[in-house]
Design a protein around this motif. Structure first.
Motif, PDB file in Angstrom:
ATOM      1  N   THR A  44       0.658  -0.997   0.246  1.00 31.89           N
ATOM      2  CA  THR A  44       0.177   0.041  -0.148  1.00 31.89           C
ATOM      3  C   THR A  44       0.994   1.419   0.281  1.00 31.89           C
ATOM      4  O   THR A  44       0.622   1.849  -1.056  1.00 31.89           O
ATOM      5  CB  THR A  44      -0.877  -0.612   1.316  1.00 31.89           C
ATOM      6  N   ARG A  45       2.332   1.606   0.432  1.00 31.91           N
ATOM      7  CA  ARG A  45       2.915   2.308   1.019  1.00 31.91           C
ATOM      8  C   ARG A  45       3.509   3.071  -0.479  1.00 31.91           C
ATOM      9  O   ARG A  45       3.258   3.838  -1.025  1.00 31.91           O
ATOM     10  CB  ARG A  45       3.782   2.204   1.937  1.00 31.91           C
ATOM     11  N   TYR A  46       4.269   1.297  -0.940  1.00 33.46           N
ATOM     12  CA  TYR A  46       4.804   1.368  -2.349  1.00 33.46           C
ATOM     13  C   TYR A  46       3.669   1.954  -3.609  1.00 33.46           C
ATOM     14  O   TYR A  46       3.965   2.841  -4.236  1.00 33.46           O
ATOM     15  CB  TYR A  46       4.931   0.046  -2.945  1.00 33.46           C
ATOM     16  N   ALA A  47       2.561   1.701  -3.214  1.00 39.89           N
ATOM     17  CA  ALA A  47       1.916   1.869  -4.167  1.00 39.89           C
ATOM     18  C   ALA A  47       1.726   3.648  -4.293  1.00 39.89           C
ATOM     19  O   ALA A  47       1.343   4.398  -5.400  1.00 39.89           O
ATOM     20  CB  ALA A  47       0.200   1.528  -4.299  1.00 39.89           C
ATOM     21  N   SER A  48       0.993   3.870  -2.952  1.00 44.25           N
ATOM     22  CA  SER A  48       1.094   5.967  -3.234  1.00 44.25           C
ATOM     23  C   SER A  48       1.888   6.641  -3.103  1.00 44.25           C
ATOM     24  O   SER A  48       1.954   7.162  -4.297  1.00 44.25           O
ATOM     25  CB  SER A  48       0.634   5.713  -1.205  1.00 44.25           C
ATOM     26  N   GLU A  49       3.238   5.333  -2.440  1.00 45.38           N
ATOM     27  CA  GLU A  49       4.613   6.567  -3.020  1.00 45.38           C
ATOM     28  C   GLU A  49       4.613   7.031  -4.985  1.00 45.38           C
ATOM     29  O   GLU A  49       5.080   7.523  -5.656  1.00 45.38           O
ATOM     30  CB  GLU A  49       6.158   6.141  -3.294  1.00 45.38           C
ATOM     31  N   LEU A  50       3.753   5.258  -5.226  1.00 43.66           N
ATOM     32  CA  LEU A  50       4.325   5.226  -6.822  1.00 43.66           C
ATOM     33  C   LEU A  50       3.371   6.134  -7.439  1.00 43.66           C
ATOM     34  O   LEU A  50       3.279   6.980  -8.373  1.00 43.66           O
ATOM     35  CB  LEU A  50       3.858   4.050  -7.094  1.00 43.66           C
ATOM     36  N   ARG A  51       2.308   6.892  -6.980  1.00 43.99           N
ATOM     37  CA  ARG A  51       1.125   7.481  -7.366  1.00 43.99           C
ATOM     38  C   ARG A  51       1.355   8.834  -7.114  1.00 43.99           C
ATOM     39  O   ARG A  51       1.238  10.151  -8.105  1.00 43.99           O
ATOM     40  CB  ARG A  51      -0.212   7.583  -6.679  1.00 43.99           C
ATOM     41  N   GLU A  52       2.429   9.317  -6.070  1.00 45.44           N
ATOM     42  CA  GLU A  52       3.187  10.636  -5.926  1.00 45.44           C
ATOM     43  C   GLU A  52       3.891  11.168  -7.291  1.00 45.44           C
ATOM     44  O   GLU A  52       4.150  11.881  -7.911  1.00 45.44           O
ATOM     45  CB  GLU A  52       3.551  10.536  -4.227  1.00 45.44           C
ATOM     46  N   LEU A  53       4.896   9.300  -6.624  1.00 42.29           N
ATOM     47  CA  LEU A  53       5.772   9.801  -8.448  1.00 42.29           C
ATOM     48  C   LEU A  53       5.086  10.218  -9.716  1.00 42.29           C
ATOM     49  O   LEU A  53       6.007  10.813 -10.349  1.00 42.29           O
ATOM     50  CB  LEU A  53       7.112   8.364  -8.133  1.00 42.29           C
ATOM     51  N   LYS A  54       4.097   9.484  -9.742  1.00 35.53           N
ATOM     52  CA  LYS A  54       3.647   9.431 -11.728  1.00 35.53           C
ATOM     53  C   LYS A  54       3.363  11.417 -10.956  1.00 35.53           C
ATOM     54  O   LYS A  54       3.249  11.630 -12.460  1.00 35.53           O
ATOM     55  CB  LYS A  54       2.384   8.497 -11.178  1.00 35.53           C
ATOM     56  N   GLN A  55       2.239  11.472  -9.638  1.00 38.89           N
ATOM     57  CA  GLN A  55       2.003  13.450 -10.422  1.00 38.89           C
ATOM     58  C   GLN A  55       3.229  14.169 -10.225  1.00 38.89           C
ATOM     59  O   GLN A  55       2.792  15.219 -11.469  1.00 38.89           O
ATOM     60  CB  GLN A  55       0.880  13.784  -9.325  1.00 38.89           C
ATOM     61  N   GLN A  56       4.206  13.654  -9.576  1.00 42.04           N
ATOM     62  CA  GLN A  56       5.461  14.521  -9.795  1.00 42.04           C
ATOM     63  C   GLN A  56       5.799  14.772 -11.029  1.00 42.04           C
ATOM     64  O   GLN A  56       5.926  15.634 -12.233  1.00 42.04           O
ATOM     65  CB  GLN A  56       6.325  13.683  -9.209  1.00 42.04           C
ATOM     66  N   LEU A  58       4.087  14.119 -13.986  1.00 37.17           N
ATOM     67  CA  LEU A  58       3.091  14.571 -14.750  1.00 37.17           C
ATOM     68  C   LEU A  58       3.021  16.369 -14.222  1.00 37.17           C
ATOM     69  O   LEU A  58       3.125  16.626 -15.719  1.00 37.17           O
ATOM     70  CB  LEU A  58       1.935  14.040 -14.704  1.00 37.17           C
ATOM     71  N   PHE A  59       3.163  16.369 -13.467  1.00 33.68           N
ATOM     72  CA  PHE A  59       3.828  17.524 -13.000  1.00 33.68           C
ATOM     73  C   PHE A  59       4.816  18.337 -13.952  1.00 33.68           C
ATOM     74  O   PHE A  59       4.946  19.789 -14.919  1.00 33.68           O
ATOM     75  CB  PHE A  59       3.614  18.262 -11.805  1.00 33.68           C
ATOM     76  N   GLN A  60       5.438  17.205 -14.160  1.00 36.59           N
ATOM     77  CA  GLN A  60       7.307  18.519 -14.457  1.00 36.59           C
ATOM     78  C   GLN A  60       7.355  17.617 -15.985  1.00 36.59           C
ATOM     79  O   GLN A  60       7.541  18.927 -17.148  1.00 36.59           O
ATOM     80  CB  GLN A  60       8.471  16.707 -14.118  1.00 36.59           C
ATOM     81  N   LEU A  61       6.485  16.950 -16.482  1.00 35.31           N
ATOM     82  CA  LEU A  61       6.178  16.942 -18.753  1.00 35.31           C
ATOM     83  C   LEU A  61       5.207  17.943 -18.810  1.00 35.31           C
ATOM     84  O   LEU A  61       5.405  18.977 -19.127  1.00 35.31           O
ATOM     85  CB  LEU A  61       5.442  15.529 -18.086  1.00 35.31           C
ATOM     86  N   GLU A  62       4.137  18.863 -17.726  1.00 34.79           N
ATOM     87  CA  GLU A  62       3.419  19.794 -18.153  1.00 34.79           C
ATOM     88  C   GLU A  62       4.156  21.419 -17.873  1.00 34.79           C
ATOM     89  O   GLU A  62       4.271  22.013 -19.308  1.00 34.79           O
ATOM     90  CB  GLU A  62       2.098  19.840 -16.778  1.00 34.79           C
ATOM     91  N   ASN A  63       5.070  20.948 -17.130  1.00 39.37           N
ATOM     92  CA  ASN A  63       6.124  21.822 -16.823  1.00 39.37           C
ATOM     93  C   ASN A  63       7.227  22.252 -18.552  1.00 39.37           C
ATOM     94  O   ASN A  63       7.188  23.672 -18.865  1.00 39.37           O
ATOM     95  CB  ASN A  63       6.950  22.333 -15.735  1.00 39.37           C
TER      96      ASN A  63
END
Length: 389
Positions: A44-56, A58-63
């Motif tokens: 559960t923790r790894y999945a949460s971290e992966l979701r956070e990394l994905k969001q980061q 996506l944010f970087q790609l948008e930038n």
């Protein structure tokens, strides 16, 4: 009675062992459950971290996309400003260009050939009353793109039939002939031409076509001028160019040892020697015998020169840069002392593809036939009269 007691004892013992086994199995199951619970928490923790990394990410790609778009807009703006500056520079060049290098007839140079030495002592005798000089480039037309980056094309500058001749490359032995400029323009390429194979490969781009003959420059141990009859394909004459210690005539066109030219006065040879290595020389040729009639040293430097041509006994040297930019006539040499420093033109060619591999003047049309990075171009010249000093 005794046997009954034994049976009861055995039963108690078996019950105790069975309970111990059950207790052991329960402990193992609890341990497994604890491990499963721990693994679940970690997943559960790894999945949460992966979701956070994905969001980061996506944010970087948008930038990055935003920065890319900003960079594109900035580059377009820079391109627009560069074009504006270039137009302004072009205007300034036409208004306040660099002073052209102009020289008049100097003392005739010493040569090894006795015949040439004698001819040096006489003043050049004009064949015509031509007194035109370039005022500006009136128009430009791009006809086609055939062949390699370097070559030469022209019409018969002595009149002839009006045929077009293509010399593709700086080391070849096949001349491509078209019946007219229109046929050349409408053609699909060199495959539709008549082919004339000369016995020796030419060198450079310094050839001309004059009075139904091709005048070619070949190089071996010596530089040779070859006169080739185009009506009855055969070599009509050939001579060794009687100049020792030659060097390439143009700094930006090292393949060209001698550049032949035709004007209203006839046939000329533009060349350079090791004795006058930094400057370009000029010779008047007899088109029939290929003899040198007279020779001059000009004050036009070889450095950054890309091509030259002759009009009414005046040599025009065209300059550029090693990173091809805008070609310009910046040095003029007149064999008749009829061009003053103030009257000499500073002519800029319209910026095109690279640098001119050849420029051939046709006195009948007052056109320059140019080869620029494989493009065949016509420059229409506007003329004015020389001012005799």
């Amino acid at each position: 009675m005794r046997g009954l007691l034994i049976l009861l004892g055995l039963a108690c013992l078996a019950g105790a062992q069975h309970q111990a086994l059950i207790d052991y199995l329960e402990r193992r199951l609890l341990a497994i459950e604890d491990r499963i619970s721990l693994w679940h928490e970690q997943v559960t923790r790894y999945a949460s971290e992966l979701r956070e990394l994905k969001q980061q990410m996506l944010f970087q790609l948008e930038n990055l996309d935003k920065e890319k778009e900003m960079l594109r807009v900035n580059l377009e703006g820079v391109g627009t400003r560069v074009e504006r500056v270039e137009r302004e520079l072009d205007y300034l060049e036409t208004q306040n260009g660099a002073q052209p290098c102009v020289d008049v007839d100097q003392e005739l140079i010493e040569q090894q050939v006795t015949l040439v030495q004698e001819k040096h002592k006489t003043k050049y005798a004009k064949l015509t009353d031509c007194s035109d000089m370039i005022s500006t480039i009136k128009a430009m037309k791009i006809l086609k793109r055939v062949g390699g980056s370097k070559g030469m094309w022209t019409r018969d500058t002595g009149g002839g039939s009006g045929k077009v001749f293509i010399f593709n490359g700086t080391d070849a032995d096949t001349i491509f002939e078209f019946s007219s400029v229109q046929d050349f323009t409408r053609s699909q390429g060199l495959s539709e031409s008549r082919r004339l194979k000369v016995p020796s490969a030419w060198s450079g781009t310094g050839h001309v076509v004059y009075n139904n003959h091709a005048y070619l420059v070949t190089r071996g141990d010596e530089v040779t001028l070859l006169k080739y009859d185009l009506r009855n394909p055969a070599v009509a004459d050939s001579v060794v160019f009687p100049v020792q210690d030659q060097v390439p005539v143009y700094g930006l066109s090292p393949e060209t040892a001698v550049d032949l030219a035709v004007d209203e006065e006839g046939l000329w040879a533009i060349y350079a020697t090791r004795q006058a290595e930094t400057h370009i020389s000029l010779a008047k040729l007899d088109a029939v015998s290929l003899d040198i009639q007279q020779m001059w040293d000009s004050n036009c430097p070889r450095e950054n020169a890309e091509a030259a041509f002759v009009i009414c006994g005046t040599l025009y040297v065209v300059y550029n840069t090693r990173q091809a930019g805008r070609s310009r006539v910046q040095c003029v040499f007149d064999v008749n002392d009829m061009v003053s420093a103030d009257d000499a033109p500073l002519v800029y060619f319209p910026k095109r593809y690279g640098a001119h591999a050849s420029l051939k003047y046709n006195p009948l049309e007052q056109l320059l036939y140019a080869w620029d990075d494989g493009y065949q171009i016509l420059y229409k010249l506007a003329m004015k009269k020389k001012l005799e000093l």
